[in-house]
Design a protein around this motif. Structure first.
Motif, PDB file in Angstrom:
ATOM      1  N   GLU A  46       1.226  -9.400  -1.641  1.00 21.87           N
ATOM      2  CA  GLU A  46       1.346  -9.391  -0.176  1.00 21.87           C
ATOM      3  C   GLU A  46       1.033  -8.010   0.390  1.00 21.87           C
ATOM      4  O   GLU A  46       0.400  -7.882   1.439  1.00 21.87           O
ATOM      5  CB  GLU A  46       2.743  -9.847   0.248  1.00 21.87           C
ATOM      6  N   PHE A  47       1.460  -6.972  -0.312  1.00 22.87           N
ATOM      7  CA  PHE A  47       1.144  -5.608   0.123  1.00 22.87           C
ATOM      8  C   PHE A  47      -0.370  -5.370   0.072  1.00 22.87           C
ATOM      9  O   PHE A  47      -0.943  -4.732   0.963  1.00 22.87           O
ATOM     10  CB  PHE A  47       1.855  -4.582  -0.754  1.00 22.87           C
ATOM     11  N   ARG A  48      -1.008  -5.866  -0.961  1.00 20.91           N
ATOM     12  CA  ARG A  48      -2.463  -5.702  -1.073  1.00 20.91           C
ATOM     13  C   ARG A  48      -3.199  -6.471   0.017  1.00 20.91           C
ATOM     14  O   ARG A  48      -4.237  -6.040   0.505  1.00 20.91           O
ATOM     15  CB  ARG A  48      -2.933  -6.151  -2.460  1.00 20.91           C
ATOM     16  N   LYS A  49      -2.667  -7.617   0.395  1.00 18.90           N
ATOM     17  CA  LYS A  49      -3.296  -8.410   1.450  1.00 18.90           C
ATOM     18  C   LYS A  49      -3.184  -7.725   2.812  1.00 18.90           C
ATOM     19  O   LYS A  49      -4.168  -7.591   3.542  1.00 18.90           O
ATOM     20  CB  LYS A  49      -2.632  -9.787   1.548  1.00 18.90           C
ATOM     21  N   TYR A  50      -1.969  -7.284   3.158  1.00 17.05           N
ATOM     22  CA  TYR A  50      -1.705  -6.834   4.524  1.00 17.05           C
ATOM     23  C   TYR A  50      -1.728  -5.318   4.696  1.00 17.05           C
ATOM     24  O   TYR A  50      -1.610  -4.822   5.802  1.00 17.05           O
ATOM     25  CB  TYR A  50      -0.376  -7.424   5.011  1.00 17.05           C
ATOM     26  N   ARG A  51      -1.833  -4.564   3.607  1.00 19.95           N
ATOM     27  CA  ARG A  51      -2.152  -3.137   3.610  1.00 19.95           C
ATOM     28  C   ARG A  51      -1.260  -2.295   4.537  1.00 19.95           C
ATOM     29  O   ARG A  51      -1.737  -1.589   5.414  1.00 19.95           O
ATOM     30  CB  ARG A  51      -3.625  -2.953   3.992  1.00 19.95           C
ATOM     31  N   PRO A  52       0.061  -2.381   4.360  1.00 21.17           N
ATOM     32  CA  PRO A  52       0.953  -1.638   5.260  1.00 21.17           C
ATOM     33  C   PRO A  52       0.867  -0.126   5.049  1.00 21.17           C
ATOM     34  O   PRO A  52       0.578   0.349   3.941  1.00 21.17           O
ATOM     35  CB  PRO A  52       2.342  -2.155   4.864  1.00 21.17           C
ATOM     36  N   ASN A  53       1.149   0.611   6.107  1.00 24.11           N
ATOM     37  CA  ASN A  53       1.297   2.066   6.002  1.00 24.11           C
ATOM     38  C   ASN A  53       2.710   2.432   5.573  1.00 24.11           C
ATOM     39  O   ASN A  53       2.919   3.451   4.910  1.00 24.11           O
ATOM     40  CB  ASN A  53       0.986   2.720   7.356  1.00 24.11           C
ATOM     41  N   SER A  96       1.053  -2.049  -6.102  1.00 23.25           N
ATOM     42  CA  SER A  96       0.042  -2.262  -5.081  1.00 23.25           C
ATOM     43  C   SER A  96      -1.160  -1.332  -5.257  1.00 23.25           C
ATOM     44  O   SER A  96      -2.286  -1.692  -4.910  1.00 23.25           O
ATOM     45  CB  SER A  96       0.649  -2.077  -3.690  1.00 23.25           C
ATOM     46  N   ARG A  97      -0.937  -0.159  -5.809  1.00 24.75           N
ATOM     47  CA  ARG A  97      -2.020   0.821  -5.917  1.00 24.75           C
ATOM     48  C   ARG A  97      -2.625   0.938  -7.318  1.00 24.75           C
ATOM     49  O   ARG A  97      -3.523   1.761  -7.528  1.00 24.75           O
ATOM     50  CB  ARG A  97      -1.520   2.185  -5.461  1.00 24.75           C
ATOM     51  N   LEU A  98      -2.165   0.123  -8.260  1.00 20.10           N
ATOM     52  CA  LEU A  98      -2.642   0.260  -9.636  1.00 20.10           C
ATOM     53  C   LEU A  98      -4.022  -0.364  -9.820  1.00 20.10           C
ATOM     54  O   LEU A  98      -4.260  -1.509  -9.444  1.00 20.10           O
ATOM     55  CB  LEU A  98      -1.650  -0.380 -10.609  1.00 20.10           C
ATOM     56  N   THR A  99      -4.921   0.396 -10.424  1.00 21.96           N
ATOM     57  CA  THR A  99      -6.268  -0.086 -10.701  1.00 21.96           C
ATOM     58  C   THR A  99      -6.334  -0.733 -12.088  1.00 21.96           C
ATOM     59  O   THR A  99      -5.360  -0.712 -12.844  1.00 21.96           O
ATOM     60  CB  THR A  99      -7.260   1.086 -10.650  1.00 21.96           C
ATOM     61  N   LYS A 100      -7.486  -1.336 -12.388  1.00 23.42           N
ATOM     62  CA  LYS A 100      -7.766  -1.935 -13.701  1.00 23.42           C
ATOM     63  C   LYS A 100      -6.759  -3.024 -14.068  1.00 23.42           C
ATOM     64  O   LYS A 100      -6.312  -3.143 -15.207  1.00 23.42           O
ATOM     65  CB  LYS A 100      -7.798  -0.855 -14.789  1.00 23.42           C
ATOM     66  N   TRP A 101      -6.398  -3.830 -13.051  1.00 21.53           N
ATOM     67  CA  TRP A 101      -5.433  -4.907 -13.262  1.00 21.53           C
ATOM     68  C   TRP A 101      -5.802  -6.062 -12.340  1.00 21.53           C
ATOM     69  O   TRP A 101      -4.947  -6.783 -11.838  1.00 21.53           O
ATOM     70  CB  TRP A 101      -4.028  -4.400 -12.945  1.00 21.53           C
ATOM     71  N   ASP A 102      -7.109  -6.230 -12.115  1.00 26.64           N
ATOM     72  CA  ASP A 102      -7.601  -7.127 -11.069  1.00 26.64           C
ATOM     73  C   ASP A 102      -7.147  -8.568 -11.245  1.00 26.64           C
ATOM     74  O   ASP A 102      -6.744  -9.228 -10.272  1.00 26.64           O
ATOM     75  CB  ASP A 102      -9.136  -7.080 -11.021  1.00 26.64           C
ATOM     76  N   GLU A 103      -7.215  -9.094 -12.451  1.00 31.02           N
ATOM     77  CA  GLU A 103      -6.877 -10.501 -12.668  1.00 31.02           C
ATOM     78  C   GLU A 103      -5.401 -10.774 -12.365  1.00 31.02           C
ATOM     79  O   GLU A 103      -5.044 -11.840 -11.862  1.00 31.02           O
ATOM     80  CB  GLU A 103      -7.210 -10.917 -14.102  1.00 31.02           C
ATOM     81  N   THR A 104      -4.550  -9.787 -12.659  1.00 32.69           N
ATOM     82  CA  THR A 104      -3.114  -9.956 -12.397  1.00 32.69           C
ATOM     83  C   THR A 104      -2.839 -10.149 -10.918  1.00 32.69           C
ATOM     84  O   THR A 104      -1.916 -10.874 -10.532  1.00 32.69           O
ATOM     85  CB  THR A 104      -2.345  -8.720 -12.913  1.00 32.69           C
ATOM     86  N   PHE A 105      -3.658  -9.527 -10.080  1.00 30.50           N
ATOM     87  CA  PHE A 105      -3.448  -9.564  -8.631  1.00 30.50           C
ATOM     88  C   PHE A 105      -4.508 -10.392  -7.909  1.00 30.50           C
ATOM     89  O   PHE A 105      -4.829 -10.122  -6.752  1.00 30.50           O
ATOM     90  CB  PHE A 105      -3.393  -8.130  -8.083  1.00 30.50           C
ATOM     91  N   ASP A 106      -5.027 -11.402  -8.588  1.00 29.66           N
ATOM     92  CA  ASP A 106      -6.004 -12.325  -7.995  1.00 29.66           C
ATOM     93  C   ASP A 106      -7.195 -11.596  -7.394  1.00 29.66           C
ATOM     94  O   ASP A 106      -7.767 -12.022  -6.389  1.00 29.66           O
ATOM     95  CB  ASP A 106      -5.343 -13.193  -6.913  1.00 29.66           C
ATOM     96  N   MET A 149       4.233 -10.813  -7.283  1.00 28.73           N
ATOM     97  CA  MET A 149       4.186 -11.668  -6.094  1.00 28.73           C
ATOM     98  C   MET A 149       4.279 -10.837  -4.817  1.00 28.73           C
ATOM     99  O   MET A 149       3.522 -11.048  -3.859  1.00 28.73           O
ATOM    100  CB  MET A 149       5.329 -12.683  -6.155  1.00 28.73           C
ATOM    101  N   LEU A 150       5.193  -9.879  -4.784  1.00 27.34           N
ATOM    102  CA  LEU A 150       5.337  -9.034  -3.594  1.00 27.34           C
ATOM    103  C   LEU A 150       4.171  -8.060  -3.465  1.00 27.34           C
ATOM    104  O   LEU A 150       3.657  -7.830  -2.360  1.00 27.34           O
ATOM    105  CB  LEU A 150       6.662  -8.275  -3.648  1.00 27.34           C
ATOM    106  N   ALA A 151       3.726  -7.498  -4.575  1.00 29.63           N
ATOM    107  CA  ALA A 151       2.605  -6.555  -4.534  1.00 29.63           C
ATOM    108  C   ALA A 151       1.340  -7.218  -3.989  1.00 29.63           C
ATOM    109  O   ALA A 151       0.535  -6.572  -3.296  1.00 29.63           O
ATOM    110  CB  ALA A 151       2.349  -5.974  -5.915  1.00 29.63           C
TER     111      ALA A 151
END
Length: 262
Positions: free
Chosen positions: A100-107, A137-147, A96-98
């Protein structure tokens, strides 16, 4: 794949708390100063903080939180649907938190850095959730988990402590003090927005926050400060710039001095 750049504005710094008021108490001065410097800032509360003894309900607490965000000048505040008092580091909370990180892309992500004995155990759980979400937030090959939100690598993560908790170091490679002298009053005003949490009989809290800011600031020669702990040692490519942060034109001035001598 969702076009997040169109759907969600990019945020420079996101601060994460377990409950509304955690972030204000821990690093409200820093967030206000970052806003003044032109950075975009957001707060994510993992829970709505309810129930609590003196609040009539979540709507009132949310109203207080939004008013506090306005005082600090932060650009966005998000409340996740996780349970207060029963917050646990779970896969679902991490995802759930990740998202939000993917949406708003914080530094930069700022979050809890330690346990808070005699206070809410949610704080420690929040630290673990935040740590995991930064990684997820940076993990690949997990697209469905993160919408199908695109991956995002967060460049820096730092930890805070609640301002009036005992002053002790977090087990971290580095630490620094941020000067909040000009923003201390705004920090205090943001905490005052939580009238349900800090009624008149708890006015001593504000003196504790001021005292902690003075003590922390004095460690670095400031009138007021907030301390942060880093996941890596603090390094610099320019020693003199690090040692003389109050004179950022140090290099330029000395270059002019050398040219005049030559």
């Amino acid at each position: 794949m969702i076009d997040v750049e169109k759907e969600y504005p990019q945020i420079d710094v996101i601060a994460v708390g377990a409950h509304p008021d955690d972030v204000e108490i821990a690093c409200g001065g820093t967030l206000a100063k970052l806003v003044d410097q032109g950075h975009t800032v957001a707060i994510i509360d993992l829970t709505d903080g309810e129930p609590t003894p003196h609040s009539p309900g979540p709507d009132v607490r949310l109203s207080e939180a939004m008013e506090a965000a306005k005082v600090l000048g932060v650009n966005k505040r998000i409340t996740l649907d996780l349970p207060n008092r029963r917050l646990f580091d779970s896969f679902e909370a991490r995802v759930m938190l990740a998202k939000e990180f993917r949406k708003y892309r914080p530094n930069v992500v700022i979050g809890f850095g330690n346990r808070t004995p005699m206070a809410s155990p949610d704080h420690w759980q929040a630290m673990q959730i935040t740590d995991a979400a930064v990684f997820y937030s940076r993990l690949t090959k997990w697209d469905e988990t993160f919408d199908h939100l695109p991956v995002h690598t967060i460049g820096r993560q730092i930890y805070y402590k609640i301002a009036f908790e005992p002053i002790q170091n977090v087990d971290a490679p580095g630490t620094f003090v941020h000067d909040i002298t000009g923003c201390l009053e705004r920090k205090l005003d943001s905490i005052r927005c939580y009238q349900t949490q800090f009624p008149p009989k708890k006015d001593y809290i504000f003196e504790r926050v001021k005292g902690a800011a003075a003590l922390i600031g004095s460690m670095a020669g400031y009138s007021a400060g907030e301390q942060f702990f880093t996941t890596r040692a603090v390094g610099t490519p320019d020693m003199m710039d690090l040692l003389y942060p109050e004179t950022r034109d140090y290099t330029e001035r000395n270059a002019l001095k050398r040219s005049s001598v030559e």
